[in-house]
Design a protein around this motif. Structure first.
Motif, PDB file in Angstrom:
ATOM      1  N   ALA A  45      46.107  43.858  33.064  1.00 55.16           N
ATOM      2  CA  ALA A  45      45.051  42.849  33.173  1.00 55.16           C
ATOM      3  C   ALA A  45      43.930  43.126  32.187  1.00 55.16           C
ATOM      4  CB  ALA A  45      44.508  42.812  34.610  1.00 55.16           C
ATOM      5  N   GLN A  46      43.570  44.390  32.043  1.00 53.87           N
ATOM      6  CA  GLN A  46      42.517  44.742  31.094  1.00 53.87           C
ATOM      7  C   GLN A  46      42.959  44.492  29.661  1.00 53.87           C
ATOM      8  OE1 GLN A  46      39.324  45.515  31.867  1.00 53.87           O
ATOM      9  NE2 GLN A  46      40.043  44.998  33.935  1.00 53.87           N
ATOM     10  N   ALA A  47      44.220  44.747  29.362  1.00 51.78           N
ATOM     11  CA  ALA A  47      44.739  44.503  28.020  1.00 51.78           C
ATOM     12  C   ALA A  47      44.666  43.026  27.660  1.00 51.78           C
ATOM     13  CB  ALA A  47      46.173  45.010  27.903  1.00 51.78           C
ATOM     14  N   LEU A  48      44.889  42.164  28.643  1.00 49.07           N
ATOM     15  CA  LEU A  48      44.767  40.729  28.397  1.00 49.07           C
ATOM     16  C   LEU A  48      43.318  40.352  28.127  1.00 49.07           C
ATOM     17  CD1 LEU A  48      47.113  39.359  31.212  1.00 49.07           C
ATOM     18  CD2 LEU A  48      47.633  39.497  28.777  1.00 49.07           C
ATOM     19  N   THR A  66      41.212  40.608  39.655  1.00 48.15           N
ATOM     20  CA  THR A  66      40.365  40.622  38.462  1.00 48.15           C
ATOM     21  C   THR A  66      39.209  39.641  38.607  1.00 48.15           C
ATOM     22  OG1 THR A  66      42.308  41.198  37.134  1.00 48.15           O
ATOM     23  CG2 THR A  66      40.359  40.463  35.943  1.00 48.15           C
ATOM     24  N   HIS A  67      39.465  38.484  39.193  1.00 44.57           N
ATOM     25  CA  HIS A  67      38.389  37.517  39.452  1.00 44.57           C
ATOM     26  C   HIS A  67      37.383  38.071  40.451  1.00 44.57           C
ATOM     27  CE1 HIS A  67      39.217  33.625  37.421  1.00 44.57           C
ATOM     28  NE2 HIS A  67      40.447  34.106  37.335  1.00 44.57           N
ATOM     29  N   GLU A  68      37.856  38.877  41.399  1.00 38.57           N
ATOM     30  CA  GLU A  68      36.955  39.480  42.375  1.00 38.57           C
ATOM     31  C   GLU A  68      35.952  40.388  41.675  1.00 38.57           C
ATOM     32  OE1 GLU A  68      35.976  40.136  46.597  1.00 38.57           O
ATOM     33  OE2 GLU A  68      37.173  38.644  45.516  1.00 38.57           O
ATOM     34  N   GLN A  69      36.434  41.120  40.669  1.00 40.57           N
ATOM     35  CA  GLN A  69      35.567  42.041  39.937  1.00 40.57           C
ATOM     36  C   GLN A  69      34.718  41.324  38.903  1.00 40.57           C
ATOM     37  OE1 GLN A  69      37.969  45.421  38.499  1.00 40.57           O
ATOM     38  NE2 GLN A  69      39.518  44.818  40.001  1.00 40.57           N
ATOM     39  N   ASP A  70      35.273  40.267  38.309  1.00 37.38           N
ATOM     40  CA  ASP A  70      34.559  39.523  37.268  1.00 37.38           C
ATOM     41  C   ASP A  70      34.905  38.046  37.385  1.00 37.38           C
ATOM     42  OD1 ASP A  70      33.389  38.461  35.032  1.00 37.38           O
ATOM     43  OD2 ASP A  70      34.672  39.494  33.582  1.00 37.38           O
ATOM     44  N   PRO A  71      34.081  37.276  38.080  1.00 37.47           N
ATOM     45  CA  PRO A  71      34.380  35.858  38.285  1.00 37.47           C
ATOM     46  C   PRO A  71      34.504  35.056  36.985  1.00 37.47           C
ATOM     47  CG  PRO A  71      32.676  36.581  39.809  1.00 37.47           C
ATOM     48  CD  PRO A  71      32.878  37.696  38.819  1.00 37.47           C
ATOM     49  N   GLU A  72      33.995  35.597  35.887  1.00 35.15           N
ATOM     50  CA  GLU A  72      34.059  34.890  34.606  1.00 35.15           C
ATOM     51  C   GLU A  72      35.193  35.412  33.716  1.00 35.15           C
ATOM     52  OE1 GLU A  72      32.089  32.314  34.223  1.00 35.15           O
ATOM     53  OE2 GLU A  72      31.216  32.803  36.179  1.00 35.15           O
ATOM     54  N   CYS A  73      36.132  36.159  34.291  1.00 32.32           N
ATOM     55  CA  CYS A  73      37.167  36.804  33.476  1.00 32.32           C
ATOM     56  C   CYS A  73      38.077  35.803  32.767  1.00 32.32           C
ATOM     57  CB  CYS A  73      38.010  37.752  34.333  1.00 32.32           C
ATOM     58  SG  CYS A  73      39.033  36.920  35.572  1.00 32.32           S
ATOM     59  N   GLY A  74      38.317  34.651  33.377  1.00 27.48           N
ATOM     60  CA  GLY A  74      39.133  33.629  32.722  1.00 27.48           C
ATOM     61  C   GLY A  74      40.627  33.813  32.833  1.00 27.48           C
ATOM     62  N   ARG A 195      42.571  32.052  29.996  1.00 20.54           N
ATOM     63  CA  ARG A 195      42.571  30.606  29.783  1.00 20.54           C
ATOM     64  C   ARG A 195      42.321  30.277  28.316  1.00 20.54           C
ATOM     65  NH1 ARG A 195      42.054  26.794  33.904  1.00 20.54           N
ATOM     66  NH2 ARG A 195      41.102  28.310  35.310  1.00 20.54           N
ATOM     67  N   ASP A 196      41.477  31.076  27.663  1.00 21.25           N
ATOM     68  CA  ASP A 196      41.202  30.859  26.236  1.00 21.25           C
ATOM     69  C   ASP A 196      42.470  31.007  25.406  1.00 21.25           C
ATOM     70  OD1 ASP A 196      38.567  30.417  26.798  1.00 21.25           O
ATOM     71  OD2 ASP A 196      37.859  32.391  26.115  1.00 21.25           O
ATOM     72  N   GLY A 283      37.572  36.013  47.282  1.00 20.32           N
ATOM     73  CA  GLY A 283      38.797  35.260  47.087  1.00 20.32           C
ATOM     74  C   GLY A 283      38.577  34.041  46.216  1.00 20.32           C
ATOM     75  N   ALA A 284      38.853  34.177  44.922  1.00 15.70           N
ATOM     76  CA  ALA A 284      38.648  33.065  43.996  1.00 15.70           C
ATOM     77  C   ALA A 284      39.570  31.904  44.353  1.00 15.70           C
ATOM     78  CB  ALA A 284      38.900  33.532  42.562  1.00 15.70           C
ATOM     79  N   SER A 285      39.206  30.730  43.891  1.00 13.72           N
ATOM     80  CA  SER A 285      39.936  29.518  44.252  1.00 13.72           C
ATOM     81  C   SER A 285      41.197  29.339  43.422  1.00 13.72           C
ATOM     82  CB  SER A 285      39.036  28.294  44.054  1.00 13.72           C
ATOM     83  OG  SER A 285      38.809  28.072  42.661  1.00 13.72           O
ATOM     84  N   TYR A 286      42.053  28.474  43.913  1.00 16.68           N
ATOM     85  CA  TYR A 286      43.265  28.077  43.184  1.00 16.68           C
ATOM     86  C   TYR A 286      42.892  27.536  41.811  1.00 16.68           C
ATOM     87  CZ  TYR A 286      47.573  25.338  42.324  1.00 16.68           C
ATOM     88  OH  TYR A 286      48.721  24.790  41.791  1.00 16.68           O
ATOM     89  N   GLU A 287      41.845  26.719  41.770  1.00 18.38           N
ATOM     90  CA  GLU A 287      41.435  26.121  40.492  1.00 18.38           C
ATOM     91  C   GLU A 287      40.971  27.173  39.496  1.00 18.38           C
ATOM     92  OE1 GLU A 287      41.804  23.060  43.397  1.00 18.38           O
ATOM     93  OE2 GLU A 287      40.668  24.956  43.485  1.00 18.38           O
ATOM     94  N   ASP A 288      40.351  28.243  39.969  1.00 19.13           N
ATOM     95  CA  ASP A 288      39.890  29.307  39.078  1.00 19.13           C
ATOM     96  C   ASP A 288      41.034  30.176  38.575  1.00 19.13           C
ATOM     97  OD1 ASP A 288      37.218  28.616  39.164  1.00 19.13           O
ATOM     98  OD2 ASP A 288      36.742  29.976  40.824  1.00 19.13           O
ATOM     99  N   CYS A 289      42.064  30.358  39.402  1.00 19.81           N
ATOM    100  CA  CYS A 289      43.097  31.347  39.115  1.00 19.81           C
ATOM    101  C   CYS A 289      44.405  30.766  38.591  1.00 19.81           C
ATOM    102  CB  CYS A 289      43.409  32.152  40.380  1.00 19.81           C
ATOM    103  SG  CYS A 289      42.042  33.149  40.990  1.00 19.81           S
ATOM    104  N   VAL A 290      44.573  29.462  38.657  1.00 14.79           N
ATOM    105  CA  VAL A 290      45.855  28.855  38.321  1.00 14.79           C
ATOM    106  C   VAL A 290      45.654  27.676  37.378  1.00 14.79           C
ATOM    107  CG1 VAL A 290      47.920  27.717  39.235  1.00 14.79           C
ATOM    108  CG2 VAL A 290      46.812  29.523  40.564  1.00 14.79           C
ATOM    109  N   ASP A 291      46.512  27.595  36.382  1.00 13.58           N
ATOM    110  CA  ASP A 291      46.533  26.447  35.473  1.00 13.58           C
ATOM    111  C   ASP A 291      47.982  25.976  35.370  1.00 13.58           C
ATOM    112  OD1 ASP A 291      46.620  24.677  33.294  1.00 13.58           O
ATOM    113  OD2 ASP A 291      45.005  25.712  32.245  1.00 13.58           O
TER     114      ASP A 291
END
Length: 306
Positions: A45-48, A66-74, A195-196, A283-291
């Motif tokens: 995850a960190q490598a990504l 990863t979103h739990e630790q950094d909500p802006e991780c993408g 996501r980027d 617990g981040a949302s589906y929209e935040d974690c899934v594309d």
């Protein structure tokens, strides 16, 4: 352009990913994919995030964590492959009447190597009205050590994936008490990336999803023995007959998706387990974690099976 794809560890339930490499599915879609093994899933995850890798396959649990630790991780999961939990509870004696309450009276050894199997199982136990902390549970042994323990009778049941389960069943030592896949959709393994990356390398990412979709079509259109022969080089020490039996059992349990779309139902089941098990507090949302946009495009394109 070459894409670096990270594999976290070698496992039979990852068969569709190995098939996509063995069948040259990525090359068929015009992508040069270089498969590398990471030192551990957290490092992946960190490598990504740092750009040292482009894409990994692994559990959406890692995306949630990863979103739990950094909500802006993408980080986002964008192509699901393993849509149900591939782990089993294998007992020393047959228990055709098994329920979660059966665990109150036995000594059970659970998976130590990775957190998701226990997170999901403890959630099943809670849903059955029990306290998972009340079990007589061994938590500090590997699956190999637990297989040995079941064989010697020092534990009553163990939590393992394939081929441990198949070896025990074939030897008449173990019996399936619970196939976790039977709980229903529970997102277990997908391709994930920033996501980027999906935007900046959209053509390549789209091609990878199409390759996965073509492989899933092939997987569901061929007998287990054919699939096992294709991925056998990834398991040089595993008896081909055992590998075939492992794959057949996973197929019969519906472990592999038929499309690369990661459904909300499966994500929410996993998210709930991570929350009830204490891995997550938010617990981040589906929209935040899934594309799933690329997955839907692949379905619309409808590429042929490999």
């Amino acid at each position: 352009m070459t894409i670096t794809l990270f594999e976290n560890f070698r496992a039979v339930f990852y068969t569709p990913f190995y098939a996509s490499v063995a069948l040259d599915a990525y090359a068929a879609e015009g992508v040069d994919v270089r498969l590398e093994t990471s030192s551990d899933p957290e490092t992946t995850a960190q490598a990504l995030l740092t750009g040292d890798a482009d894409v990994s396959w692994g559990g959406p649990m890692r995306v949630l964590d990863t979103h739990e630790q950094d909500p802006e991780c993408g980080l986002v999961a964008f192509a699901e492959v393993v849509t149900r939990d591939p782990f089993f509870l294998i007992g020393k004696t047959p228990r055709p009447d098994f329920t979660m309450q059966s665990l109150n009276d036995v000594r059970v050894a659970t998976v130590n190597e990775v957190p998701t199997p226990w997170l999901c199982l403890q959630d099943d136990i809670r849903r059955a009205g029990m306290d998972p902390e009340s079990l007589e549970r061994i938590t500090d042994r590997t699956m190999t050590e637990n297989e040995d323990a079941l064989r010697t009778g020092s534990v009553d049941a163990i939590q393992v994936f394939q081929p441990y389960a198949e070896h025990l069943i074939r030897d008449g030592i173990g019996h399936i008490w619970y196939a976790a896949a039977n709980r229903g959709p529970c997102s277990y393994t997908a391709l994930y990336a920033k996501r980027d990356t999906l935007h900046e390398k959209s053509n390549i990412a789209s091609a990878m999803v199409r390759a996965i979709y073509r492989t899933l079509k092939w997987l569901h259109g061929n007998p287990p023995a054919t699939i096992a022969a294709v991925v056998a080089d990834f398991f040089p020490d595993l008896d081909p007959n055992v590998l075939t039996a492992c794959i057949a059992r996973y197929l019969s349990l519906g472990a592999y998706g038929k499309t690369p779309v990661l459904p909300r139902e499966g994500f929410e089941r996993l998210r709930t387990a991570c929350l009830s098990g204490g891995l997550l507090t938010r617990g981040a949302s589906y929209e935040d974690c899934v594309d799933i946009s690329l997955a839907h495009k692949a379905i619309e394109t409808d590429p042929p099976s490999m």
